[in-house]
Design a protein around this motif. Structure first.
Motif, PDB file in Angstrom:
ATOM      1  N   TYR A 103       0.752  -1.117  -0.062  1.00  0.00           N
ATOM      2  CA  TYR A 103       0.076   0.078  -0.056  1.00  0.00           C
ATOM      3  C   TYR A 103       0.811   1.389   0.013  1.00  0.00           C
ATOM      4  O   TYR A 103       0.632   2.253  -0.780  1.00  0.00           O
ATOM      5  N   GLU A 104       2.026   1.171   0.856  1.00  0.00           N
ATOM      6  CA  GLU A 104       2.851   2.428   0.938  1.00  0.00           C
ATOM      7  C   GLU A 104       3.513   2.380  -0.602  1.00  0.00           C
ATOM      8  O   GLU A 104       3.777   3.765  -0.888  1.00  0.00           O
ATOM      9  N   GLN A 105       3.630   1.317  -1.042  1.00  0.00           N
ATOM     10  CA  GLN A 105       4.495   1.661  -2.620  1.00  0.00           C
ATOM     11  C   GLN A 105       3.599   2.225  -3.579  1.00  0.00           C
ATOM     12  O   GLN A 105       3.906   3.135  -4.086  1.00  0.00           O
ATOM     13  N   GLN A 106       2.298   1.734  -3.262  1.00  0.00           N
ATOM     14  CA  GLN A 106       1.289   2.304  -4.297  1.00  0.00           C
ATOM     15  C   GLN A 106       1.015   3.724  -3.866  1.00  0.00           C
ATOM     16  O   GLN A 106       1.061   4.417  -4.937  1.00  0.00           O
ATOM     17  N   GLU A 107       1.006   4.111  -2.833  1.00  0.00           N
ATOM     18  CA  GLU A 107       1.087   5.684  -2.304  1.00  0.00           C
ATOM     19  C   GLU A 107       2.055   6.627  -2.806  1.00  0.00           C
ATOM     20  O   GLU A 107       1.887   7.837  -2.576  1.00  0.00           O
ATOM     21  N   GLY A 108       3.488   5.767  -2.518  1.00  0.00           N
ATOM     22  CA  GLY A 108       4.556   6.588  -2.942  1.00  0.00           C
ATOM     23  C   GLY A 108       4.873   7.360  -1.441  1.00  0.00           C
ATOM     24  O   GLY A 108       5.895   8.210  -1.634  1.00  0.00           O
ATOM     25  N   LYS A 109       4.423   6.808  -0.503  1.00  0.00           N
ATOM     26  CA  LYS A 109       5.008   7.224   0.776  1.00  0.00           C
ATOM     27  C   LYS A 109       5.427   6.242   1.582  1.00  0.00           C
ATOM     28  O   LYS A 109       4.933   4.933   1.695  1.00  0.00           O
ATOM     29  N   ARG A 110       6.326   6.414   2.708  1.00  0.00           N
ATOM     30  CA  ARG A 110       7.117   5.480   3.363  1.00  0.00           C
ATOM     31  C   ARG A 110       6.788   5.859   4.977  1.00  0.00           C
ATOM     32  O   ARG A 110       6.901   6.774   5.521  1.00  0.00           O
ATOM     33  N   GLY A 111       6.291   4.521   5.648  1.00  0.00           N
ATOM     34  CA  GLY A 111       6.168   4.880   6.948  1.00  0.00           C
ATOM     35  C   GLY A 111       4.885   4.812   7.715  1.00  0.00           C
ATOM     36  O   GLY A 111       4.592   4.341   8.747  1.00  0.00           O
ATOM     37  N   LYS A 112       3.836   5.807   7.133  1.00  0.00           N
ATOM     38  CA  LYS A 112       2.619   5.899   7.793  1.00  0.00           C
ATOM     39  C   LYS A 112       1.804   4.479   7.860  1.00  0.00           C
ATOM     40  O   LYS A 112       1.299   4.190   8.857  1.00  0.00           O
ATOM     41  N   MET A 114       2.926   1.489   7.642  1.00  0.00           N
ATOM     42  CA  MET A 114       3.594   0.364   8.603  1.00  0.00           C
ATOM     43  C   MET A 114       3.693   0.825   9.821  1.00  0.00           C
ATOM     44  O   MET A 114       3.673   0.024  10.791  1.00  0.00           O
ATOM     45  N   ASP A 115       3.563   1.934  10.261  1.00  0.00           N
ATOM     46  CA  ASP A 115       3.440   2.460  11.572  1.00  0.00           C
ATOM     47  C   ASP A 115       2.199   2.004  12.138  1.00  0.00           C
ATOM     48  O   ASP A 115       1.973   1.602  13.351  1.00  0.00           O
ATOM     49  N   GLU A 116       1.147   1.951  11.606  1.00  0.00           N
ATOM     50  CA  GLU A 116      -0.161   1.589  11.857  1.00  0.00           C
ATOM     51  C   GLU A 116      -0.227   0.126  12.422  1.00  0.00           C
ATOM     52  O   GLU A 116      -0.863  -0.301  13.230  1.00  0.00           O
ATOM     53  N   VAL A 117       0.611  -0.586  11.394  1.00  0.00           N
ATOM     54  CA  VAL A 117       0.677  -2.200  11.752  1.00  0.00           C
ATOM     55  C   VAL A 117       1.354  -2.298  12.884  1.00  0.00           C
ATOM     56  O   VAL A 117       1.206  -3.145  13.753  1.00  0.00           O
ATOM     57  N   ILE A 118       2.445  -1.716  13.033  1.00  0.00           N
ATOM     58  CA  ILE A 118       3.682  -1.786  14.192  1.00  0.00           C
ATOM     59  C   ILE A 118       2.429  -1.544  15.543  1.00  0.00           C
ATOM     60  O   ILE A 118       2.971  -2.277  16.683  1.00  0.00           O
ATOM     61  N   SER A 119       1.820  -0.541  15.682  1.00  0.00           N
ATOM     62  CA  SER A 119       0.970  -0.019  16.649  1.00  0.00           C
ATOM     63  C   SER A 119       0.128  -1.371  17.221  1.00  0.00           C
ATOM     64  O   SER A 119       0.016  -1.624  18.280  1.00  0.00           O
ATOM     65  N   VAL A 120      -0.568  -1.891  16.436  1.00  0.00           N
ATOM     66  CA  VAL A 120      -1.381  -3.043  16.561  1.00  0.00           C
ATOM     67  C   VAL A 120      -0.648  -4.324  16.956  1.00  0.00           C
ATOM     68  O   VAL A 120      -1.028  -5.039  18.016  1.00  0.00           O
ATOM     69  N   ILE A 121       0.427  -4.536  16.292  1.00  0.00           N
ATOM     70  CA  ILE A 121       1.312  -5.481  16.761  1.00  0.00           C
ATOM     71  C   ILE A 121       2.052  -5.463  18.101  1.00  0.00           C
ATOM     72  O   ILE A 121       2.125  -6.419  18.894  1.00  0.00           O
ATOM     73  N   GLN A 122       2.355  -4.182  18.501  1.00  0.00           N
ATOM     74  CA  GLN A 122       2.707  -3.728  19.793  1.00  0.00           C
ATOM     75  C   GLN A 122       1.622  -4.350  20.975  1.00  0.00           C
ATOM     76  O   GLN A 122       1.878  -4.784  21.967  1.00  0.00           O
ATOM     77  N   THR A 123       0.391  -4.172  20.506  1.00  0.00           N
ATOM     78  CA  THR A 123      -0.756  -4.496  21.492  1.00  0.00           C
ATOM     79  C   THR A 123      -0.739  -5.818  21.407  1.00  0.00           C
ATOM     80  O   THR A 123      -0.893  -6.591  22.623  1.00  0.00           O
ATOM     81  N   THR A 124      -0.618  -6.608  20.554  1.00  0.00           N
ATOM     82  CA  THR A 124      -0.476  -8.239  20.370  1.00  0.00           C
ATOM     83  C   THR A 124       0.619  -8.755  21.315  1.00  0.00           C
ATOM     84  O   THR A 124       0.219  -9.490  21.989  1.00  0.00           O
ATOM     85  N   LEU A 125       1.951  -8.199  21.143  1.00  0.00           N
ATOM     86  CA  LEU A 125       2.737  -8.510  22.201  1.00  0.00           C
ATOM     87  C   LEU A 125       2.624  -8.243  23.392  1.00  0.00           C
ATOM     88  O   LEU A 125       2.613  -9.147  24.481  1.00  0.00           O
ATOM     89  N   SER A 126       1.948  -7.057  24.129  1.00  0.00           N
ATOM     90  CA  SER A 126       1.554  -6.969  25.287  1.00  0.00           C
ATOM     91  C   SER A 126       0.294  -8.052  25.797  1.00  0.00           C
ATOM     92  O   SER A 126       0.530  -8.243  27.032  1.00  0.00           O
ATOM     93  N   LYS A 153      10.843  -6.803  11.579  1.00  0.00           N
ATOM     94  CA  LYS A 153      10.799  -6.494  10.059  1.00  0.00           C
ATOM     95  C   LYS A 153      10.059  -5.195  10.039  1.00  0.00           C
ATOM     96  O   LYS A 153      10.552  -4.366   9.065  1.00  0.00           O
ATOM     97  N   ALA A 154       9.100  -4.821  10.648  1.00  0.00           N
ATOM     98  CA  ALA A 154       8.268  -3.673  10.305  1.00  0.00           C
ATOM     99  C   ALA A 154       9.007  -2.459  10.799  1.00  0.00           C
ATOM    100  O   ALA A 154       9.211  -1.506   9.992  1.00  0.00           O
ATOM    101  N   ALA A 155       9.866  -2.535  11.968  1.00  0.00           N
ATOM    102  CA  ALA A 155      10.605  -1.671  12.506  1.00  0.00           C
ATOM    103  C   ALA A 155      11.752  -1.131  11.625  1.00  0.00           C
ATOM    104  O   ALA A 155      12.072   0.048  11.493  1.00  0.00           O
ATOM    105  N   PHE A 156      12.387  -2.470  11.237  1.00  0.00           N
ATOM    106  CA  PHE A 156      13.550  -1.989  10.311  1.00  0.00           C
ATOM    107  C   PHE A 156      13.525  -1.391   8.948  1.00  0.00           C
ATOM    108  O   PHE A 156      13.974  -0.366   8.523  1.00  0.00           O
TER     109      PHE A 156
END
Length: 399
Positions: A103-112, A114-126, A153-156
């Motif tokens: 999706y980021e490659q399609q938008e041409g923007k990097r980070g936004k 993936m940061d949303e995915v990182i947020s929910v994965i952090q909750t999973t870990l908790s 992987k997402a954070a790198f």
């Protein structure tokens, strides 16, 4: 997993998340009703990925959120095997992360995204980390390695190192706790592939923190566990492993470099350090700058440049020791002018600034690679009579 989701959608004759959840809900009892909603979002998210990445990304985020809720609600009080859903973690988190990337490659923007995915994965870990089930086989902490790997992987990708360290510390505490209790840790029970991924990213994090000895151990574990059929993964791990070894003054064999096609990249650096040729080292770094920068190792690998100076100092010390082996005072005091001349000789007469030599010596002394001090009054390096090069792992190069 994608094929299974599409097959399930085809057999049910529906693709909408609510319709899939409704069909599955007829066959599922409490407390697993939320499972139907999770599977419904996942199935539609996979199907929508072909035509609408924005909608697919949103559905997969909802899938992970439903999974997090299910992890909280499913306990040993209402389910005999509460850790059974750990198998969902890998496919769901991996798919959510990859869709965010597309999706980021399609938008041409990097980070936004993936940061949303990182947020929910952090909750999973908790959610996993708070499980207090006394039975290790039924404890949801078994899924911590999978979650940490996807988070790494997402954070790198987003260069957000701040989210990796807490997750790895949490996993390390569980490993240490299991070792004290004499039980198997989540890392011990993880698949070989997951362990390779964990050690790889753990080694890279420690490398960035300049904990090179620990990074070497983790990367060595990753390389040893990696199956020979995954050649590209082996080469990638080896690049980072060789980097941390070179910084510490350890050298790979020519046979190893040749076997994995890394001779042209690393062999000149090895020769430069072993001969003390700053010119060769700098030229090699410049030629391969784009390769090293792409992997994020250029600055770290450049630290190995100091080992070229270390080689020359050891050579000069060895020569002095050979001339008067019974006089430790003679070999432990090296004139700065002698060192400067030795550097110039090793670099084909290229002029070397005394300030550059002194700066290199200060760094080596500060890093513990040289034991001694600089007497500026006498323009002399005073080395320890006992062990002036305490952390050197190789024999003195021949002059």
């Amino acid at each position: 997993v994608n094929g299974t989701a599409r097959k399930l959608s085809g057999e049910l004759g529906v693709t909408n998340a609510e319709e899939v959840a409704g069909c599955l809900g007829e066959w599922i009892d409490e407390p697993h009703k939320k499972l139907a909603a999770m599977v419904g979002c996942f199935v539609q998210g996979v199907v929508e990925a072909d035509t609408d990445l924005a909608k697919s990304h949103s559905l997969l985020l909802t899938t992970v959120k439903n999974l997090n809720t299910y992890l909280s609600d499913c306990t040993s009080d209402n389910c005999p095997k509460p850790a059974w859903m750990i198998g969902f973690l890998g496919p769901i988190l991996n798919r959510a992360r990859r869709t965010a990337l597309n999706y980021e490659q399609q938008e041409g923007k990097r980070g936004k995204r993936m940061d949303e995915v990182i947020s929910v994965i952090q909750t999973t870990l908790s959610k996993l980390g708070t499980d207090r089930n006394p039975n290790p086989a039924d404890n949801k902490k078994l899924g911590m390695v999978i979650v940490c790997n996807n988070l790494s992987k997402a954070a790198f990708y987003t260069n957000n190192m701040g989210v990796i360290k807490p997750s790895m510390q949490m996993l390390s505490r569980e490993v240490e706790k299991s070792q004290k209790e004499g039980t198997q840790s989540p890392l011990d029970l993880a698949t070989t592939g997951q362990r390779v991924t964990h050690f790889y990213y753990s080694g890279r994090v420690k490398m960035l923190e300049q904990r090179f000895t620990e990074a070497e151990e983790d990367l060595q574990n990753a390389f040893s566990l990696c199956h020979t059929s995954f050649r590209k993964n082996q080469v990638r791990i080896l690049v980072f492993l060789i980097t941390v070894k070179l910084v510490q003054g350890k050298f790979p064999t020519s046979l190893l470099l040749s076997e994995y096609g890394l001779t042209t990249i690393f062999q000149p650096l090895v020769e430069a350090i072993q001969t003390g040729s700053i010119k060769l080292f700098d030229n090699t770094m410049e030629e391969n700058a784009s390769f090293f920068a792409k992997l994020g190792i250029y600055v770290i690998l450049h630290r190995a440049r100091a080992n070229c100076f270390l080689t020359i100092i050891r050579r000069v010390h060895h020569c002095l020791l050979t001339l008067k082996p019974d006089d430790p005072n003679f070999s432990s005091r090296v004139k700065m002018s002698h060192l400067t001349a030795a550097f110039e000789a090793a670099n084909a007469g290229q002029e070397t600034s005394p300030d550059e030599v002194e700066c290199a010596l200060v760094c080596l002394i500060a890093n513990g690679q040289v034991k001694g001090y600089i007497s500026r009054q006498h323009q002399t390096v005073v080395l320890s009579k006992g062990n002036p090069f305490p952390n050197c792992c190789t024999a003195v190069p021949e002059v």
